[in-house]
Scaffold this motif. Structure first.
Motif, short mmCIF file in Angstrom:
data_model
loop_
_atom_site.label_atom_id
_atom_site.label_comp_id
_atom_site.label_asym_id
_atom_site.label_seq_id
_atom_site.Cartn_x
_atom_site.Cartn_y
_atom_site.Cartn_z
N ARG A 139 1.71 -3.14 -4.30
CA ARG A 139 0.94 -4.21 -3.63
C ARG A 139 1.29 -4.31 -2.15
NH1 ARG A 139 1.16 -9.30 -7.95
NH2 ARG A 139 -0.70 -8.70 -9.17
N THR A 140 2.54 -4.02 -1.81
CA THR A 140 2.91 -4.10 -0.39
C THR A 140 2.19 -3.05 0.44
OG1 THR A 140 4.82 -2.62 -0.59
CG2 THR A 140 5.22 -4.97 -0.98
N LEU A 141 1.64 -2.04 -0.24
CA LEU A 141 0.87 -1.01 0.46
C LEU A 141 -0.63 -1.30 0.42
CD1 LEU A 141 2.77 2.20 -0.73
CD2 LEU A 141 3.13 0.84 1.33
N GLY A 142 -0.97 -2.53 0.03
CA GLY A 142 -2.36 -2.97 0.17
C GLY A 142 -3.24 -2.81 -1.04
N TYR A 192 10.77 7.13 1.30
CA TYR A 192 10.48 8.56 1.43
C TYR A 192 8.98 8.79 1.43
CZ TYR A 192 15.36 8.91 -0.05
OH TYR A 192 16.71 8.76 -0.16
N LEU A 193 8.48 9.47 2.47
CA LEU A 193 7.06 9.84 2.56
C LEU A 193 6.95 11.31 2.21
CD1 LEU A 193 6.07 7.99 5.86
CD2 LEU A 193 5.81 7.18 3.51
N ASP A 219 -2.63 1.23 2.50
CA ASP A 219 -2.53 0.88 3.92
C ASP A 219 -1.42 1.69 4.58
OD1 ASP A 219 -2.38 -0.25 6.40
OD2 ASP A 219 -2.09 -2.32 5.70
N SER A 220 -1.80 2.70 5.39
CA SER A 220 -0.80 3.57 6.01
C SER A 220 0.05 2.83 7.04
CB SER A 220 -1.49 4.76 6.67
OG SER A 220 -2.40 4.34 7.67
N THR A 221 -0.41 1.68 7.53
CA THR A 221 0.41 0.93 8.49
C THR A 221 1.64 0.33 7.81
OG1 THR A 221 -0.76 -1.18 8.18
CG2 THR A 221 -1.65 0.36 9.82
N GLN A 222 1.64 0.30 6.47
CA GLN A 222 2.77 -0.26 5.73
C GLN A 222 3.73 0.82 5.22
OE1 GLN A 222 3.26 -3.60 5.58
NE2 GLN A 222 1.45 -3.62 6.92
N PHE A 223 3.48 2.07 5.58
CA PHE A 223 4.34 3.15 5.08
C PHE A 223 5.78 3.03 5.58
CE2 PHE A 223 0.76 6.49 4.27
CZ PHE A 223 0.33 5.72 3.20
N GLY A 224 6.00 2.28 6.62
CA GLY A 224 7.35 2.07 7.12
C GLY A 224 8.24 1.35 6.12
N LEU A 253 9.04 5.91 -3.05
CA LEU A 253 8.45 7.14 -2.55
C LEU A 253 6.94 7.03 -2.64
CD1 LEU A 253 11.03 7.90 -4.60
CD2 LEU A 253 10.49 10.20 -3.86
N VAL A 254 6.25 7.66 -1.70
CA VAL A 254 4.79 7.69 -1.76
C VAL A 254 4.31 9.06 -1.32
CG1 VAL A 254 4.37 6.82 0.59
CG2 VAL A 254 2.69 6.41 -1.21
N ASP A 255 3.30 9.58 -2.03
CA ASP A 255 2.60 10.80 -1.63
C ASP A 255 1.53 10.38 -0.64
OD1 ASP A 255 0.57 12.86 -1.51
OD2 ASP A 255 1.50 13.77 -3.28
#
Length: 323
Positions: free
Chosen positions: A147-150, A319-320, A310-315, A298-300
């Motif tokens: 959810r934190t990734l949108g 691990y990306l 939401d790529s702005t939350q990848f921080g 981790l996220v692919d």
């Protein structure tokens, strides 16, 4: 992780196998001993070293790396007889099963702490005088991370074997706190490939928001991964959330997101639990399975973008993969 057994018939030509040698350990000193029995695997080295450091002020920590396929309950018996430990730390399902074979016949086995084993809640109940720290991050923790990734996750598809229904029910109880529900697909304990395919089709039709995949070797066999999961996962239209790092892999589009225990924090948590047991004179007040206190995410990146995360939350992700 599970070891298989085979029965041997009467064979007059069979040659008795020499017992496995005891792993070398530092010479004894005045400190009481904590014995660690673990598979011989370099990936475990950092966690085991951290555990030894956390305990070294008060305990001599012996680490016995074993080749599970060449070992037996007799090797466990000889390690315990050599060390006379206050507690035994068991790493990985296969090591636990070896220890269990010995402990069930021992008059007074020492306290055992189970680490990094799948479905620790079910396994711990079968091991005399034991406690455990779960190696499965709760589904609710993983979904909150998603959810934190949108992604607006509400309905979570899950495929599981019948023998793990209790584990799934406990996960669902925790999920209710976040207004998450499971869409369940229960399979037999020995499912066929067509059963798993049908379950995935049903989840696709149910239009679930995400799929959570427990770390069950029975559903993650090479045959199922090759013939069912990998061909079907792209058709599901929902991210797959997994429980092991290797399933978020830049070379195979499978897991979109994973939440796994932080192994360094796990070593600290294990040491704290052992000190707690020492304060209780190594007597268990109750069978106990603790949740991991720290999680790595981790996220692919490719799959995340495909599912509109939401790529702005990848921080916020540790691990990306596949950047």
């Amino acid at each position: 992780m599970l070891i298989s057994s085979c029965s041997s018939g009467a064979d007059s030509h069979a040659v008795a196998r020499s017992p496995a040698p005891l792993p070398e350990v530092p010479p004894p000193d005045a400190r009481p001993v904590i014995s660690v029995i673990a598979p011989s695997d370099a990936q475990l080295d950092d966690m085991l070293k951290s555990l030894r450091v956390e305990l070294s002020e008060e305990y001599r920590v012996t680490i016995s790396p074993i080749r599970v396929e060449d070992s037996s309950a007799d090797l466990v018996a000889r390690i315990v007889a050599r060390d006379r430990p206050r507690a035994v730390v068991l790493v990985n399902n296969s090591t636990v099963l070896l220890y269990r074979s010995w402990a069930r016949t021992a008059a007074a086995p020492p306290v055992a702490l189970i680490l990094m084993a799948s479905f620790a809640e079910e396994l711990q109940r079968t091991v005399p005088n034991s406690v455990a720290i779960s190696y499965e991050v709760p589904a609710v923790t993983a979904m909150v991370g998603l959810r934190t990734l949108g992604l607006d996750v509400r309905r979570v598809g899950v495929v599981y074997r019948q023998g793990f229904a209790g584990h799934i029910a406990r996960q669902e109880d925790l999920m209710q706190l976040e207004k998450l529900t499971f869409v369940r697909q229960e399979l037999s304990n020995k499912p066929r490939a067509q059963d798993l395919r049908a379950a995935l089709v049903n989840l696709q039709r149910a239009e679930v928001d995400a799929i959570w995949l427990p770390n069950d070797n029975g559903l993650l066999s090479p045959r199922f991964l090759t013939n069912v999961w990998l061909p079907y996962v792209s058709r599901l239209g929902a991210p797959v959330v997994v429980a092991v790092r290797s399933l978020v892999n830049e070379h195979a589009e499978f897991g979109t997101f994973a939440a796994i225990p932080d192994t360094q924090a796990l070593a600290v948590q294990a040491a704290d639990l052992l000190y707690e047991l020492a304060d209780a004179d190594w007597k268990l007040r109750a069978s106990d399975v603790r949740l991991p206190i720290s999680v790595k995410r981790l996220v692919d990146v490719r799959l995340a973008r495909r599912f509109g995360l939401d790529s702005t939350q990848f921080g916020q992700v540790d691990y990306l993969i596949g950047r």
